[in-house]
Scaffold this motif. Structure first.
Motif, PDB file in Angstrom:
ATOM      1  N   SER A 247       0.833  -1.202   0.000  1.00  0.00           N
ATOM      2  CA  SER A 247       0.000   0.000   0.000  1.00  0.00           C
ATOM      3  C   SER A 247       0.863   1.245   0.000  1.00  0.00           C
ATOM      4  N   GLU A 248       0.287   2.332  -0.561  1.00  0.00           N
ATOM      5  CA  GLU A 248       1.021   3.598  -0.611  1.00  0.00           C
ATOM      6  C   GLU A 248       1.289   4.114   0.795  1.00  0.00           C
ATOM      7  N   ALA A 249       0.308   3.907   1.683  1.00  0.00           N
ATOM      8  CA  ALA A 249       0.457   4.374   3.067  1.00  0.00           C
ATOM      9  C   ALA A 249       1.653   3.709   3.736  1.00  0.00           C
ATOM     10  N   LEU A 250       1.834   2.410   3.460  1.00  0.00           N
ATOM     11  CA  LEU A 250       2.944   1.668   4.059  1.00  0.00           C
ATOM     12  C   LEU A 250       4.272   2.201   3.545  1.00  0.00           C
ATOM     13  N   GLU A 251       4.328   2.463   2.214  1.00  0.00           N
ATOM     14  CA  GLU A 251       5.555   2.981   1.618  1.00  0.00           C
ATOM     15  C   GLU A 251       5.918   4.340   2.220  1.00  0.00           C
TER      16      GLU A 251
ATOM     17  N   ASN B  30      12.623 -14.333   6.601  1.00  0.00           N
ATOM     18  CA  ASN B  30      13.510 -14.011   7.730  1.00  0.00           C
ATOM     19  C   ASN B  30      13.629 -12.506   7.935  1.00  0.00           C
ATOM     20  N   VAL B  31      13.757 -11.767   6.811  1.00  0.00           N
ATOM     21  CA  VAL B  31      13.898 -10.306   6.900  1.00  0.00           C
ATOM     22  C   VAL B  31      12.617  -9.689   7.456  1.00  0.00           C
TER      23      VAL B  31
ATOM     24  N   GLY C 286      11.866  -3.922  13.709  1.00  0.00           N
ATOM     25  CA  GLY C 286      12.018  -2.664  12.982  1.00  0.00           C
ATOM     26  C   GLY C 286      11.659  -2.756  11.508  1.00  0.00           C
ATOM     27  N   VAL C 287      11.411  -3.982  11.008  1.00  0.00           N
ATOM     28  CA  VAL C 287      11.032  -4.163   9.596  1.00  0.00           C
ATOM     29  C   VAL C 287       9.533  -4.436   9.524  1.00  0.00           C
ATOM     30  N   SER C 288       8.806  -3.610   8.757  1.00  0.00           N
ATOM     31  CA  SER C 288       7.357  -3.810   8.628  1.00  0.00           C
ATOM     32  C   SER C 288       7.022  -4.697   7.437  1.00  0.00           C
ATOM     33  N   ASP C 289       7.885  -4.656   6.419  1.00  0.00           N
ATOM     34  CA  ASP C 289       7.670  -5.516   5.253  1.00  0.00           C
ATOM     35  C   ASP C 289       8.960  -5.584   4.447  1.00  0.00           C
ATOM     36  N   ALA C 290       9.045  -6.592   3.585  1.00  0.00           N
ATOM     37  CA  ALA C 290      10.220  -6.750   2.716  1.00  0.00           C
ATOM     38  C   ALA C 290       9.812  -7.537   1.478  1.00  0.00           C
ATOM     39  N   SER C 291      10.502  -7.292   0.388  1.00  0.00           N
ATOM     40  CA  SER C 291      10.229  -8.070  -0.828  1.00  0.00           C
ATOM     41  C   SER C 291      11.531  -8.373  -1.545  1.00  0.00           C
ATOM     42  N   ILE C 292      11.581  -9.579  -2.122  1.00  0.00           N
ATOM     43  CA  ILE C 292      12.782 -10.041  -2.841  1.00  0.00           C
ATOM     44  C   ILE C 292      12.506 -10.057  -4.336  1.00  0.00           C
ATOM     45  N   ASN C 293      13.451  -9.538  -5.087  1.00  0.00           N
ATOM     46  CA  ASN C 293      13.436  -9.672  -6.548  1.00  0.00           C
ATOM     47  C   ASN C 293      14.532 -10.673  -6.892  1.00  0.00           C
ATOM     48  N   PHE C 294      14.126 -11.952  -7.039  1.00  0.00           N
ATOM     49  CA  PHE C 294      15.112 -13.020  -7.250  1.00  0.00           C
ATOM     50  C   PHE C 294      15.868 -12.840  -8.563  1.00  0.00           C
ATOM     51  N   GLY C 295      15.133 -12.435  -9.622  1.00  0.00           N
ATOM     52  CA  GLY C 295      15.763 -12.269 -10.935  1.00  0.00           C
ATOM     53  C   GLY C 295      16.868 -11.238 -10.924  1.00  0.00           C
ATOM     54  N   ALA C 296      16.648 -10.116 -10.229  1.00  0.00           N
ATOM     55  CA  ALA C 296      17.643  -9.036 -10.198  1.00  0.00           C
ATOM     56  C   ALA C 296      18.540  -9.109  -8.964  1.00  0.00           C
ATOM     57  N   SER C 297      18.309 -10.092  -8.079  1.00  0.00           N
ATOM     58  CA  SER C 297      19.055 -10.239  -6.821  1.00  0.00           C
ATOM     59  C   SER C 297      19.010  -8.951  -5.995  1.00  0.00           C
ATOM     60  N   LYS C 298      17.791  -8.460  -5.768  1.00  0.00           N
ATOM     61  CA  LYS C 298      17.612  -7.230  -4.997  1.00  0.00           C
ATOM     62  C   LYS C 298      16.621  -7.450  -3.858  1.00  0.00           C
ATOM     63  N   LEU C 299      16.850  -6.733  -2.762  1.00  0.00           N
ATOM     64  CA  LEU C 299      15.983  -6.797  -1.585  1.00  0.00           C
ATOM     65  C   LEU C 299      15.476  -5.393  -1.279  1.00  0.00           C
ATOM     66  N   THR C 300      14.159  -5.251  -1.120  1.00  0.00           N
ATOM     67  CA  THR C 300      13.566  -3.973  -0.702  1.00  0.00           C
ATOM     68  C   THR C 300      13.048  -4.142   0.719  1.00  0.00           C
ATOM     69  N   VAL C 301      13.501  -3.251   1.616  1.00  0.00           N
ATOM     70  CA  VAL C 301      13.129  -3.324   3.033  1.00  0.00           C
ATOM     71  C   VAL C 301      12.340  -2.071   3.407  1.00  0.00           C
ATOM     72  N   TYR C 302      11.186  -2.268   4.040  1.00  0.00           N
ATOM     73  CA  TYR C 302      10.376  -1.157   4.552  1.00  0.00           C
ATOM     74  C   TYR C 302      10.541  -1.130   6.065  1.00  0.00           C
ATOM     75  N   GLY C 303      11.264  -0.129   6.540  1.00  0.00           N
ATOM     76  CA  GLY C 303      11.555  -0.056   7.967  1.00  0.00           C
ATOM     77  C   GLY C 303      13.040   0.127   8.199  1.00  0.00           C
ATOM     78  N   GLU C 304      13.497  -0.240   9.396  1.00  0.00           N
ATOM     79  CA  GLU C 304      14.899  -0.056   9.767  1.00  0.00           C
ATOM     80  C   GLU C 304      15.563  -1.403  10.005  1.00  0.00           C
ATOM     81  N   ALA C 305      16.693  -1.641   9.331  1.00  0.00           N
ATOM     82  CA  ALA C 305      17.487  -2.857   9.564  1.00  0.00           C
ATOM     83  C   ALA C 305      18.906  -2.591   9.081  1.00  0.00           C
TER      84      ALA C 305
END
Length: 711
Positions: free
Chosen positions: A2-6, A31-32, A37-56
């Motif tokens: 959600s936009e609010a979460l972002e 695990n992330v 301190g992390v509210s959400d996270a998403s993995i992009n396996f193809g690009a080997s990238k991690l997006t973290v929402y929060g503090e870590a």
């Protein structure tokens, strides 16, 4: 998300090194998400990238990925590629293989169950499977059943029932196939890494009278970048001095260098071939065209395609079902039919291994990563797996005319002054009038006057008025002149347009030309025919699309029917719809969708926005030059080249076919292996071949998409 979460959380993006499989990426994501301190996270396996929402912190993230020994860095940094010799990198596998051979030889001389044989096999299992077991046992304690957990259970079970040789063989096969799978995924991801390395990391900048090398992060908008022959552009900008030919293949896929002079736009990552250029920087490093392409390609790989969404849902129920089947195979025959426990426990372990959904889970993402990477290298930006799959199933394609099938640059093809009219004098007056017009065809008339060296800029026009939808009028030397459509003069002249002039107008319109009439409110003084030149490859592109199985090609235009039909016949489209307003194009696209289900629309990404949005797949021409096209279209042809369209269709169809092959094969091979349980023929090494062999073959099959060429 959600936009609010972002907005309510800090969003951080990191690059990840060390993924070995899609399942491991999913586990890392979980695990992330559980970190404080992390509210959400998403993995992009193809690009080997991690997006973290929060503090870590990076340390916390690496701890969450410790089971795979993952390394994490911020998105803008890059991993140093360490070249390790093959033997050093896989020394444990080689040592394990050596112990396996020793165990087999000891078994040949002393008997299969002898102590030297068991010790050698045990050493092979421990050396080759140490990392596998530590991860597998941790997962088992937490009741997380992935491939490594299942393998650990199977190998320990094999040792318990005395199948030491098979346990060691399974460990070796697993290690080899895991290394090959990692290599294959790295090969697929290389297409993105090669994009990231296109633009230099620093540039020669002049500020005031000083010149020095500056990192691209420190270059400001307005700086003057000096690019010598043989150097690449580090930033997007506009040429302010110099002339050269620039190879834009990295951005647009065009193999032929493009001439650049003052006021021409250049892109980061393109190669200056001949002259010295001074370029004024127009964008920050994160906003350059190549940066946007990389970002959009990486985002595209994260978006789940329909087949991937199906596979993910299927795997969720499939894995627990397989575990129940394995348990049933292990305990039902001994309990109900008095069968041998060790034989059926062994069969149950084999079912556990063969049932792992690795090949199924990876069947779609690896194909999408490879296809999107290949397309980007060839100047086609596909903004998601869903668009790749949809394009592969397209049955009809609608084309905008102006700027798509035609060059979008009108030229005067005929100038027909009436009897008694001074040809040059009248054209000078018409060009002077058009100089005040915003109409697209005005430039063609002025260009014609310039070619004849007519002094239209010195001609004074008074009382200039634009007649919306009809033409223009203005007074020159106290005389009022009109330039406009035949319809305007039908209204102006008391008896309308004379029949002989009408015949000439109709004839010109039937040739695909737009006719403008000039004169006063009492007489016609000249006819001017203007045509938009058809692209050289339009006819060839339409023919290729039909040969690829596209059932319908339709040209949509706001131009008159005569012009539209002439252009349509010239390029070979199967249908023409003319005199359409933007809302008419939108309605027609909806009508096409109801008939053909999946319809693509190709236009310039700006004027045809409603129709592009309503189509199944919106394709924009010339994405490299327009941010709007990059943002709004599902697919952008980076060069202003229609010839990329058949390649895009061919690649997407091949991708769709390979995805279906992969899903069918990965499920089929497991079904065959599971049927071997009935006669009791399923062994652990067959199981590992069925699972890891399927994963490897699925990956290699997907890599065939790298061989699809733009021809």
């Amino acid at each position: 998300m959600s936009e609010a979460l972002e907005q309510s959380n800090n969003k951080s993006v990191y690059r990840v090194q060390g993924f070995t499989c899609a399942g491991c990426a999913t586990k890392f994501e979980k695990n992330v998400k559980h970190l404080d301190g992390v509210s959400d996270a998403s993995i992009n396996f193809g690009a080997s990238k991690l997006t973290v929402y929060g503090e870590a912190s990076i340390e916390e993230l690496e701890k969450a990925g410790a089971f795979e020994n993952l390394k994490i860095i911020p998105e803008k940094e890059r991993f140093e590629e360490k070249k390790e010799p093959f033997f050093r990198k896989h020394s444990s596998v080689l040592a394990s293989l050596a112990f396996l051979i020793i165990g087999w030889l000891a078994g040949e001389f002393n008997g299969e169950g002898s102590l030297p044989s068991i010790l050698a096999y045990g050493a092979s299992i421990l050396v080759g499977g140490y990392r596998l077991f530590t991860t597998g046992l941790k997962n088992f304690i937490h009741l997380q059943f992935d491939m490594k957990t299942l393998m650990t259970i199977a190998v320990i079970g094999a040792a318990i029932i005395g199948e030491w040789g098979e346990g060691a063989t399974v460990v070796i096969l697993f290690a080899i196939s895991e290394a090959l799978e990692t290599y294959s995924m790295d090969k697929a991801r290389q297409s993105i890494r090669s994009l990231m390395d296109i633009a230099p990391r620093e540039a020669l900048i002049r500020r005031g009278s000083k010149e020095w090398m500056v990192s691209v992060e420190d270059i400001q908008i307005g700086d003057v970048m000096i690019v010598k022959p043989g150097q690449k552009m580090a930033m997007d900008g506009v040429v302010i001095k110099g002339q050269s030919s620039v190879n834009q293949a990295a951005i647009t896929g065009e193999s032929v260098p493009v001439s650049k002079a003052e006021k021409d736009e250049v892109f980061a990552g393109t190669l200056n071939e001949e002259g010295l250029l001074e370029v004024q920087v127009t964008k920050h490093v994160d906003d350059t065209t190549i940066a946007k392409i990389i970002h959009l390609v990486e985002e595209a790989q994260a978006e789940r395609a329909p087949s991937q969404a199906f596979v993910d849902r299927f795997a969720k129920y499939y894995t627990p079902a397989i575990m129940l089947i394995a348990l049933g195979v292990a305990v039902v025959p001994p309990l109900l039919f008095g069968a041998d426990w060790s034989t059926w426990i062994y069969q149950g372990l084999a079912v556990l291994v063969v049932g792992c959904p690795c090949a199924l889970v990876i069947s779609t993402p690896v194909s999408i990563v490879t296809a999107i990477g290949n397309a980007a290298r060839n100047g086609v930006l596909i903004k998601g797996g869903i668009h790749l799959e949809e394009l592969g199933a397209i049955k009809a394609i609608a084309f905008d005319k102006t700027g798509t099938l035609t060059k979008g640059v009108p030229v005067v093809t005929e100038y027909v002054p009436q009897q008694g009219v001074d040809s040059n004098e009248h054209l000078t007056i018409v060009a002077a009038l058009e100089n005040g017009s915003q109409h697209p065809l005005a430039s063609a008339i002025m260009k014609k006057a310039e070619q004849l060296n007519l002094p239209y800029l010195n001609t004074k026009v008074e009382d200039f008025t634009s007649l919306t939808g009809k033409g223009i009028k203005g007074t020159v030397n106290n005389k009022t002149y009109y330039v406009g459509s035949p319809g305007l003069f039908n209204e102006l002249l008391p008896e309308g347009i004379p029949s002989d002039v009408k015949a000439v107008i109709t004839d010109l319109q039937n040739q695909g030309k737009t006719v403008m009439v000039t004169g006063t409110d009492t007489m016609i003084m000249a006819l001017i025919a203007v045509a938009d030149v058809v692209r050289e490859n339009s006819k060839d592109v339409i023919a290729k699309l039909h040969s690829l199985g596209i059932e319908k090609t339709i040209m949509l235009t706001g131009d008159n029917l005569g012009t539209a039909k002439a252009i349509g016949n010239q390029v070979g489209v199967s249908d023409v719809k003319a005199e359409l307003l933007p809302q008419d194009k939108l309605a027609f696209i909806k009508e096409l969708r109801s008939k053909y289900d999946r319809v693509a629309m190709i236009g310039d990404g700006v004027n045809d926005a409603p129709a592009l949005a309503a189509s199944t797949v919106g394709i924009a021409m010339g994405g490299a030059g327009t941010d709007t096209a990059l943002e709004t279209a599902d697919i952008a042809l980076m060069a202003d080249d229609l010839g990329k369209l058949p390649f895009s269709v061919k690649l997407s169809r091949k991708a769709l076919m390979i995805i279906k092959q992969n899903i069918t094969f990965s499920l089929g091979i497991k079904l065959v292996a599971l049927l071997l349980v009935v006669p009791g023929w399923l062994t652990l090494w067959i199981a590992i071949f069925a699972d890891m062999g399927a994963t490897l073959l699925v990956t290699l099959n997907s890599l065939r998409l790298l061989r699809v060429k733009d021809k």
